[in-house]
Design a protein around this motif. Structure first.
Motif, PDB file in Angstrom:
ATOM      1  N   LEU A  98       0.839  -1.196   0.000  1.00  0.00           N
ATOM      2  CA  LEU A  98       0.000   0.000   0.000  1.00  0.00           C
ATOM      3  C   LEU A  98       0.871   1.242   0.000  1.00  0.00           C
ATOM      4  O   LEU A  98       2.094   1.164   0.161  1.00  0.00           O
ATOM      5  CB  LEU A  98      -0.920   0.004   1.226  1.00  0.00           C
ATOM      6  N   HIS A  99       0.249   2.398  -0.158  1.00  0.00           N
ATOM      7  CA  HIS A  99       1.010   3.643  -0.068  1.00  0.00           C
ATOM      8  C   HIS A  99       0.976   4.205   1.341  1.00  0.00           C
ATOM      9  O   HIS A  99       2.015   4.457   1.955  1.00  0.00           O
ATOM     10  CB  HIS A  99       0.491   4.690  -1.056  1.00  0.00           C
ATOM     11  N   GLY A 100      -0.235   4.447   1.859  1.00  0.00           N
ATOM     12  CA  GLY A 100      -0.361   5.001   3.197  1.00  0.00           C
ATOM     13  C   GLY A 100      -0.911   6.409   3.228  1.00  0.00           C
ATOM     14  O   GLY A 100      -1.135   6.960   4.306  1.00  0.00           O
ATOM     15  N   ALA A 101      -1.138   7.021   2.055  1.00  0.00           N
ATOM     16  CA  ALA A 101      -1.664   8.388   2.018  1.00  0.00           C
ATOM     17  C   ALA A 101      -2.816   8.487   1.022  1.00  0.00           C
ATOM     18  O   ALA A 101      -2.919   9.439   0.269  1.00  0.00           O
ATOM     19  CB  ALA A 101      -0.562   9.388   1.669  1.00  0.00           C
ATOM     20  N   MET A 102      -3.688   7.476   1.038  1.00  0.00           N
ATOM     21  CA  MET A 102      -4.829   7.477   0.124  1.00  0.00           C
ATOM     22  C   MET A 102      -6.049   8.117   0.780  1.00  0.00           C
ATOM     23  O   MET A 102      -6.430   7.760   1.890  1.00  0.00           O
ATOM     24  CB  MET A 102      -5.183   6.055  -0.307  1.00  0.00           C
ATOM     25  N   VAL A 103      -6.637   9.066   0.054  1.00  0.00           N
ATOM     26  CA  VAL A 103      -7.916   9.658   0.433  1.00  0.00           C
ATOM     27  C   VAL A 103      -8.881   9.375  -0.708  1.00  0.00           C
ATOM     28  O   VAL A 103      -8.579   9.653  -1.870  1.00  0.00           O
ATOM     29  CB  VAL A 103      -7.804  11.179   0.663  1.00  0.00           C
ATOM     30  N   ALA A 104     -10.026   8.815  -0.378  1.00  0.00           N
ATOM     31  CA  ALA A 104     -11.047   8.536  -1.390  1.00  0.00           C
ATOM     32  C   ALA A 104     -12.298   9.334  -1.077  1.00  0.00           C
ATOM     33  O   ALA A 104     -12.477   9.825   0.045  1.00  0.00           O
ATOM     34  CB  ALA A 104     -11.372   7.039  -1.410  1.00  0.00           C
ATOM     35  N   GLU A 105     -13.140   9.486  -2.070  1.00  0.00           N
ATOM     36  CA  GLU A 105     -14.437  10.117  -1.826  1.00  0.00           C
ATOM     37  C   GLU A 105     -15.180   9.255  -0.808  1.00  0.00           C
ATOM     38  O   GLU A 105     -15.459   8.091  -1.038  1.00  0.00           O
ATOM     39  CB  GLU A 105     -15.225  10.206  -3.124  1.00  0.00           C
ATOM     40  N   LEU A 127      -1.197 -10.228   9.292  1.00  0.00           N
ATOM     41  CA  LEU A 127      -1.310  -9.223   8.233  1.00  0.00           C
ATOM     42  C   LEU A 127      -0.099  -8.297   8.261  1.00  0.00           C
ATOM     43  O   LEU A 127       0.189  -7.677   9.289  1.00  0.00           O
ATOM     44  CB  LEU A 127      -2.602  -8.424   8.423  1.00  0.00           C
ATOM     45  N   ALA A 128       0.595  -8.215   7.133  1.00  0.00           N
ATOM     46  CA  ALA A 128       1.773  -7.359   7.006  1.00  0.00           C
ATOM     47  C   ALA A 128       1.526  -6.312   5.933  1.00  0.00           C
ATOM     48  O   ALA A 128       0.925  -6.600   4.896  1.00  0.00           O
ATOM     49  CB  ALA A 128       3.009  -8.178   6.660  1.00  0.00           C
ATOM     50  N   VAL A 129       2.021  -5.101   6.180  1.00  0.00           N
ATOM     51  CA  VAL A 129       1.839  -3.995   5.252  1.00  0.00           C
ATOM     52  C   VAL A 129       3.189  -3.344   4.965  1.00  0.00           C
ATOM     53  O   VAL A 129       3.955  -3.043   5.890  1.00  0.00           O
ATOM     54  CB  VAL A 129       0.878  -2.929   5.828  1.00  0.00           C
ATOM     55  N   ALA A 130       3.468  -3.123   3.686  1.00  0.00           N
ATOM     56  CA  ALA A 130       4.616  -2.323   3.262  1.00  0.00           C
ATOM     57  C   ALA A 130       4.077  -0.992   2.768  1.00  0.00           C
ATOM     58  O   ALA A 130       3.132  -0.946   1.982  1.00  0.00           O
ATOM     59  CB  ALA A 130       5.382  -3.020   2.154  1.00  0.00           C
ATOM     60  N   LEU A 131       4.690   0.115   3.228  1.00  0.00           N
ATOM     61  CA  LEU A 131       4.166   1.443   2.947  1.00  0.00           C
ATOM     62  C   LEU A 131       5.238   2.367   2.390  1.00  0.00           C
ATOM     63  O   LEU A 131       6.439   2.165   2.609  1.00  0.00           O
ATOM     64  CB  LEU A 131       3.600   2.078   4.226  1.00  0.00           C
ATOM     65  N   ASP A 146      -0.347  -6.386  11.914  1.00  0.00           N
ATOM     66  CA  ASP A 146       0.602  -7.069  12.792  1.00  0.00           C
ATOM     67  C   ASP A 146       2.029  -6.622  12.508  1.00  0.00           C
ATOM     68  O   ASP A 146       2.877  -6.592  13.398  1.00  0.00           O
ATOM     69  CB  ASP A 146       0.517  -8.583  12.582  1.00  0.00           C
ATOM     70  N   VAL A 147       2.292  -6.305  11.238  1.00  0.00           N
ATOM     71  CA  VAL A 147       3.621  -5.882  10.792  1.00  0.00           C
ATOM     72  C   VAL A 147       3.449  -4.671   9.889  1.00  0.00           C
ATOM     73  O   VAL A 147       2.613  -4.685   8.980  1.00  0.00           O
ATOM     74  CB  VAL A 147       4.335  -7.014  10.017  1.00  0.00           C
ATOM     75  N   MET A 148       4.226  -3.620  10.135  1.00  0.00           N
ATOM     76  CA  MET A 148       4.178  -2.430   9.290  1.00  0.00           C
ATOM     77  C   MET A 148       5.601  -1.926   9.085  1.00  0.00           C
ATOM     78  O   MET A 148       6.324  -1.645  10.046  1.00  0.00           O
ATOM     79  CB  MET A 148       3.330  -1.332   9.947  1.00  0.00           C
ATOM     80  N   VAL A 149       5.998  -1.838   7.806  1.00  0.00           N
ATOM     81  CA  VAL A 149       7.340  -1.385   7.453  1.00  0.00           C
ATOM     82  C   VAL A 149       7.224  -0.385   6.314  1.00  0.00           C
ATOM     83  O   VAL A 149       6.446  -0.595   5.374  1.00  0.00           O
ATOM     84  CB  VAL A 149       8.253  -2.556   7.026  1.00  0.00           C
ATOM     85  N   GLY A 150       7.987   0.713   6.380  1.00  0.00           N
ATOM     86  CA  GLY A 150       7.961   1.709   5.321  1.00  0.00           C
ATOM     87  C   GLY A 150       9.310   1.877   4.654  1.00  0.00           C
ATOM     88  O   GLY A 150      10.353   1.463   5.187  1.00  0.00           O
ATOM     89  N   PHE A 151       9.283   2.489   3.482  1.00  0.00           N
ATOM     90  CA  PHE A 151      10.529   2.778   2.761  1.00  0.00           C
ATOM     91  C   PHE A 151      11.464   3.599   3.655  1.00  0.00           C
ATOM     92  O   PHE A 151      11.019   4.419   4.459  1.00  0.00           O
ATOM     93  CB  PHE A 151      10.273   3.594   1.493  1.00  0.00           C
TER      94      PHE A 151
END
Length: 488
Positions: A98-105, A127-131, A146-151
């Motif tokens: 994912l990105h992490g900065a998504m805004v939707a209508e 559940l792991a997320v790369a951002l 459970d896991v969150m890692v960013g660039f």
């Protein structure tokens, strides 16, 4: 074992007039989603490689990425997220790029809402997320991962490595070797994108400190610069850690300490723009006697932050100052492209270029720049990236034309496009290394390729929807007080 792997990337500039319909994502599904990432340098590619090593059965419901633009269309958001949620029941692992900065209508927290739905659809599944480094982290995102890692790089050259890091930790959970939890601290600090580069300054030091925490035993630590051009509650800097559940207290203390270090250097995350005329005078000085071109980076209209790619302020000011030998590109103006192609190569033309997309959210309506010149070349606007970002990827700018004027050669395209590579110019027969100035609508991604070829770089802040001048943005939903909008 059955692993759900998906990619859904969008950085939303809520002030951008560029729409974000479903087709902007160019989504692929199922087997095609796997093919779109396998062997690439995305986080999803790393997830695929790891899951295949585990011997897992892969479920790849979607891979979708749209360039930064305005809020995501409600129908597009619903369709793309529902595909991921529908694929979750029965899976033993979930890995999301994912990105992490998504805004939707209808959703100010695109990723947080998605993660909450996934938790409900697949309770207890790791559940792991790369951002992206520019993620706007929220409590809902943290609570449901459970896991969150960013660039850790900007320009981003560690997308694959970030996915590998997140996936490796999830693998430990699947083998029963660890239980992880995410902890975080957010600061009332809206960083400027040009001060989030990891090549220098306060951000580099903060990322180095995060790396030191990992070297000291913390499973993952990320400094998220946030994306401040989103009018949401907290488009702010955050420090996030993935820790062992039994070490939550010590991990939170480490996160808090790093957040405090960042706050003490908060002025280092603020970019102070000089007047555009001063920037161009400085560029003219750098060009005197130079044997290589001077880069002019128009970061007020950067499509990778939601810019229209059609504002003409920097070129107009450069021409007014008498600068010449300027290679410009790309400028997005489908109407001009059609007119130039109709005229034909070699035709003498007068064209009204750019400034055709109204910047209503920041109250700007500009007039096109009238230029006289020759249609130099026409192409399909395709090229292959030579690196180091998205190496080997085939890029398409739509039909593209080179317009030659006395002072400038301009690449005009049908689509907004980040100048990843010299191919932006080569595809219309232009060698930018022979120019005196190269004017790019970019902040950072062009630098690995273009800076080594240049005599110097000048950042030019123009009045567009990606300007570094926060005073141009009518923030209504940002939680106050926040630095630097307020004195803290």
């Amino acid at each position: 074992m059955k692993a759900l792997i998906a990619r859904l990337n969008h950085e939303t500039n809520t002030f951008s007039p560029v729409p974000t319909p479903l087709e902007a994502f160019a989504p692929t599904y199922g087997e095609q989603a796997w093919q779109a990432n396998k062997g690439m340098r995305t986080a999803m590619a790393a997830f695929i490689d790891l899951a295949e090593q585990w011997g897992a059965s892969l479920v790849t419901p979607v891979s979708a990425m749209a360039n930064p633009s305005g809020p995501v269309d409600a129908g597009a958001y619903a369709q793309l997220t529902q595909r991921i949620v529908d694929a979750a029941p029965g899976c033993d692992a979930i890995l999301l790029d994912l990105h992490g900065a998504m805004v939707a209508e209808g959703s100010d927290d695109g990723e947080g809402d998605l993660l909450a739905r996934l938790r409900a659809a697949a309770p207890g599944v790791p559940l792991a997320v790369a951002l992206d480094l520019h993620g706007n982290i929220t409590e809902k995102m943290v609570r449901n991962a459970d896991v969150m890692v960013g660039f850790k790089t900007y320009p981003h050259v560690d997308m694959y490595e970030t996915g590998e890091h997140a996936g490796r930790l999830l693998g430990q959970m699947l083998r029963g070797e660890a239980r992880f939890q995410v902890c975080w601290r957010q600061l009332p600090l809206m960083s400027h994108t040009l001060r989030s580069t990891t090549l220098e300054g306060a951000m580099r030091d903060a990322v180095d400190a995060a790396r030191a925490l990992e070297a000291g035993g913390l499973p993952a630590a990320t400094v998220f610069a946030g994306f401040s051009l989103a009018d949401i509650a907290a488009p702010c800097v955050s420090v996030v850690a993935t820790c062992r559940a039994e070490a939550l207290e010590s991990a939170q203390a480490a996160v808090d300490a790093l957040a405090q270090q960042i706050w003490q250097r908060r002025s280092g995350y603020v970019y102070r723009s000089e007047p555009l005329a001063d920037s161009l005078r400085r560029a003219a000085g750098l060009a005197r006697g130079a044997t290589r071109p001077v880069l002019l980076l128009d970061h007020g209209d950067n499509c990778m932050s939601g810019g229209t790619c059609d504002t003409m302020d920097v070129l107009q000011a450069a021409l007014a100052q008498g600068l010449s030998g300027i290679a410009v590109g790309p400028v997005c103006d489908p109407q001009a492209v059609a007119q130039l192609i109709a005229a034909g190569e070699g035709a003498q033309v007068e064209i009204a270029l750019g400034n055709k997309v109204a910047l209503q959210r920041i109250g700007l309506h500009k007039q096109p720049l009238v230029l006289r010149g020759t249609v130099g070349a026409v192409s399909d606007g395709s090229y292959t990236v030579t690196g180091p970002i998205y190496t080997g990827q085939r890029c398409h700018m739509g039909r593209s034309v080179r317009l030659d004027t006395d002072a400038a050669q301009i690449v005009v395209t049908e689509q907004t496009h980040e100048p990843w590579d010299l191919g932006v110019f080569h595809c219309v027969g232009l060698d930018p290394t022979q120019a005196r100035f190269v004017l790019l609508k970019s902040r950072m991604y062009c630098r690995p390729v273009f800076v080594p070829l240049s005599a110097g770089l000048v950042e030019c802040d123009s009045p567009g929807v990606t300007t570094s001048d926060y005073g141009r943005f009518p923030f209504e939903h940002v939680r106050r007080p926040v630095y630097p909008l307020d004195a803290l």
